[in-house]
Design a protein around this motif. Structure first.
Motif, PDB file in Angstrom:
ATOM      1  N   LYS A 106       4.616   2.351  -2.321  1.00 17.79           N
ATOM      2  CA  LYS A 106       5.093   1.085  -2.873  1.00 17.79           C
ATOM      3  C   LYS A 106       3.919   0.377  -3.550  1.00 17.79           C
ATOM      4  N   ILE A 107       4.156  -0.114  -4.753  1.00 20.22           N
ATOM      5  CA  ILE A 107       3.166  -0.925  -5.460  1.00 20.22           C
ATOM      6  C   ILE A 107       3.816  -2.272  -5.776  1.00 20.22           C
ATOM      7  N   ASN A 108       3.231  -3.313  -5.238  1.00 23.85           N
ATOM      8  CA  ASN A 108       3.781  -4.673  -5.379  1.00 23.85           C
ATOM      9  C   ASN A 108       5.249  -4.717  -4.958  1.00 23.85           C
ATOM     10  N   ALA A 148      -0.186   3.255 -10.540  1.00 26.75           N
ATOM     11  CA  ALA A 148       0.154   1.922 -11.036  1.00 26.75           C
ATOM     12  C   ALA A 148       0.486   1.965 -12.522  1.00 26.75           C
ATOM     13  N   ILE A 161       1.886  -0.925 -14.732  1.00 31.56           N
ATOM     14  CA  ILE A 161       0.876  -1.898 -14.321  1.00 31.56           C
ATOM     15  C   ILE A 161      -0.495  -1.354 -14.691  1.00 31.56           C
ATOM     16  N   VAL A 199      -7.989  -3.160  -5.314  1.00 28.60           N
ATOM     17  CA  VAL A 199      -6.639  -3.538  -4.914  1.00 28.60           C
ATOM     18  C   VAL A 199      -6.595  -3.633  -3.389  1.00 28.60           C
ATOM     19  N   GLU A 223       1.241   1.346   0.872  1.00 24.22           N
ATOM     20  CA  GLU A 223       1.715   0.109   0.262  1.00 24.22           C
ATOM     21  C   GLU A 223       0.525  -0.590  -0.395  1.00 24.22           C
ATOM     22  N   LEU A 234      -1.019  -3.657  -3.144  1.00 22.29           N
ATOM     23  CA  LEU A 234      -0.876  -4.918  -3.870  1.00 22.29           C
ATOM     24  C   LEU A 234      -1.991  -4.980  -4.908  1.00 22.29           C
ATOM     25  N   THR A 235      -1.626  -5.257  -6.172  1.00 19.20           N
ATOM     26  CA  THR A 235      -2.615  -5.182  -7.250  1.00 19.20           C
ATOM     27  C   THR A 235      -3.015  -6.529  -7.833  1.00 19.20           C
ATOM     28  N   ASN A 236      -2.338  -7.612  -7.438  1.00 21.44           N
ATOM     29  CA  ASN A 236      -2.591  -8.852  -8.170  1.00 21.44           C
ATOM     30  C   ASN A 236      -2.464 -10.091  -7.283  1.00 21.44           C
ATOM     31  N   THR A 237      -2.953 -10.017  -6.063  1.00 23.19           N
ATOM     32  CA  THR A 237      -2.894 -11.158  -5.160  1.00 23.19           C
ATOM     33  C   THR A 237      -3.965 -12.181  -5.535  1.00 23.19           C
TER      34      THR A 237
END
Length: 582
Positions: free
Chosen positions: A8-10, A26, A31, A53, A74, A76-79
């Motif tokens: 899972k990405i984002n 991504a 992304i 990330v 899992e 997250l790329t943009n927190t």
């Protein structure tokens, strides 16, 4: 079939190959994770920390360019935390960076500048303090190295190593780390081959070609000078990128129109010189095969490869064709045959070449490149595709709105054989078209030698021509050249004819070609897309063999006598020199 993993990405579920990194996964999801040091297949070191990330379960951020995916991951790329980290990285880079962006040739195409704009990072002084001592190397003919703009990404180091040259590397440690040559030698004192792959790999303005735009405009505005421009086959397939057109767009007509509007007296096609090169090179191959000359014959069109051979394989210089390159042959004919026919003093002619290659700047200054004699160089100024785009923009020429125009006719009629010179395997295929017709004693219909096409680094084939098997190899990139040359040096391979191009993929991927960011260079096959335009032009031209060119026929009838003649050798051939590496 490759194993797939579910990640899972984002929050978005994806199924991707298990060999992927997070960065690749991504990108497939639409992304683009920002990078600075990353170049796929060349520089994958996770050093710049721009691509960090969050991975669930990991104790810290991870570098997505080198971190492999795994089942159930899992990401997250943009927190907010990642945004803060990336901004801080950029601020720290800027704290020791020369920020005179308006005067930088990479202004508008600098990857550091682009990321600062995208992430809202201005010229923050939060980390300002001591600055490292920096150097500027202007010793070479083809480039300028300015360490005040270097971000230590090491992409240039990797590109130079990938070319089997490796004259660049990190010197010193810690705060004093900088990119330079061994023992701080200038570039003109090390075995640099002038290929320029370091320039097109650099994300900032730390490496730029030696700009000669002012010299060109000074010549054009000198009423005493007759200024001729010639453009290499590959330029028409790449110049459009400098004006936002898709990769692989053929802009030959607009390019010619732009050159006329810049004020050149004549606009000629270097494809003419390519056709001439084939006439001489094919004759040289046939002479060596018939008379027992040194085999394999190795092509001589790529000045970066020639310099590599002079440094690293001087014992094989006897195998290298003595033919000048198309750039030099075109210049030589302009200053001899063309000057005589039009009653122009060759001393007043300025030949400007537009080349995909920074090594052409060096080649123009080589010894034994003055067919007109009296120290008159065949080519006076060699500029890159990027410099031509710069000239067009400086002159406020609206490139996109230009009509299509044709080259000047005196040297303008060329063949499809010349058009494909810009792609790896093109010189080989063009030479085979002429050699095969000569050996078979007739015009052959089958002229596409597809085994030597494509972007692979080494391509081999055997063709049955004139009652004999001819083994050939088409090679691009100096690491691949080193592999083949080692075999030849050891008496292996059994080749008759070898084409070597210095740059991976050939001239379409030369060091003077349009700059593309890592996101494009890593995931778009620039070599293949640009080469398509040249093969398409070849397919659509009425003449596809060099020996069928009416201009080439006339030139030999009126001036050069025949391929390989004494006069042809004097004007169109050259010599080489063994160089000391250190």
């Amino acid at each position: 079939m490759e194993n797939m993993v579910n990640i899972k990405i984002n929050g978005m579920p994806l199924s991707v190959p298990s060999s992927y990194t997070i960065l690749e996964a991504a990108r497939e999801a639409g992304i683009d994770i920002p990078t600075l040091c990353y170049l796929k297949g060349i520089n994958e070191i996770g050093a710049c920390r721009m691509c960090v990330v969050e991975v669930k379960g990991a104790r810290s951020f991870v570098a997505s360019c080198v971190y492999p995916v795994n089942e159930g991951m899992e990401v997250l790329t943009n927190t907010p935390a990642i945004q803060k980290s990336r901004k801080m990285t950029l601020e720290m880079l800027l704290s020791v960076h020369n920020r005179d962006c308006l005067a930088c040739k990479r202004n508008g195409s600098c990857e550091l500048q682009t990321l600062c704009n995208e992430l809202g990072v201005e010229q923050s002084d939060r980390f300002d303090g001591a600055k490292p001592d920096v150097s500027k190397d202007e010793s070479s003919l083809h480039l300028i190295r300015d360490n005040s703009k270097c971000i230590l990404c090491r992409r240039c180091v990797a590109a130079c190593s990938d070319q089997h040259v490796g004259v660049l590397g990190p010197n010193c440690r810690g705060f004093d780390t900088h990119i330079a040559c061994a023992f701080e030698k200038p570039l003109n004192e090390v075995p640099c081959v002038s290929c320029g792959q370091c320039i097109v790999s650099c994300p900032t303005g730390a490496l730029t070609e030696r700009d000669q735009c002012d010299e060109v405009m000074a010549a054009i505005n000198d009423p005493e000078k007759f200024v001729v421009v010639q453009t290499a086959p590959a330029i028409r397939a790449t110049l459009g990128e400098c004006f936002g057109l898709p990769v692989g767009t053929n802009v030959k007509g607009k390019m010619v129109a732009a050159l006329r509007r810049l004020g050149f007296d004549k606009v000629f096609d270097t494809d003419f010189g390519a056709d001439l090169t084939i006439m001489e090179e094919a004759n040289e191959l046939l002479e060596r095969v018939k008379n027992g000359g040194p085999l394999p014959l190795i092509t001589s069109c790529s000045p970066g490869w020639i310099k590599f051979c002079e440094y690293y394989y001087p014992e094989l210089l006897q195998n290298v064709s003595s033919c000048k390159s198309p750039q030099q042959m075109t210049g030589a004919i302009i200053k001899t045959y063309y000057a005589e026919k039009n009653n122009i003093d060759p001393k007043k002619i300025v030949v400007v070449s537009v080349m995909p290659c920074t090594a052409k700047k060096f080649e123009a200054r080589r010894d034994n490149q003055d067919a007109a004699g009296a120290g008159i160089p065949d080519t006076d100024i060699a500029i890159t595709t990027r410099e031509l785009a710069r000239l067009i923009k400086m002159a406020n020429i609206n490139f996109e709105r230009l009509p299509d125009e044709e080259f000047d006719p005196a040297l303008g009629i060329t063949t499809g054989a010349a058009a494909i010179f810009g792609a790896t395997g093109g010189v080989m295929e063009a030479a085979l078209r002429t050699a095969a017709d000569t050996l078979e004693g007739k015009s052959l219909d089958s002229i596409e030698y597809k085994e030597v096409r494509g972007t692979e680094g080494i391509k081999e084939a055997v063709y049955h021509i004139g009652g004999m098997d001819v083994k050939v190899a088409a090679v691009s990139g100096l690491s691949n050249a080193n592999e083949i040359l080692s075999k030849v040096k050891n008496g292996e391979g059994g080749y008759h004819f070898i084409e070597i191009m210095c740059c991976p993929g050939g001239c379409v991927n030369g060091g003077g070609q349009p700059l593309q960011p890592a996101a494009v260079r890593s995931f778009t096959d620039l070599k293949a897309e640009r080469a398509k335009a040249l093969y398409e032009e070849d397919k659509n031209l009425p003449l596809r063999k060099s020996h069928e060119s009416p201009i080439v026929k006339t030139l030999y009838e009126e001036y050069l006598e025949n391929p390989g003649s004494h006069k042809a050798h004097k004007i169109l051939h050259t010599t080489y020199v063994a160089r000391k590496k250190f």
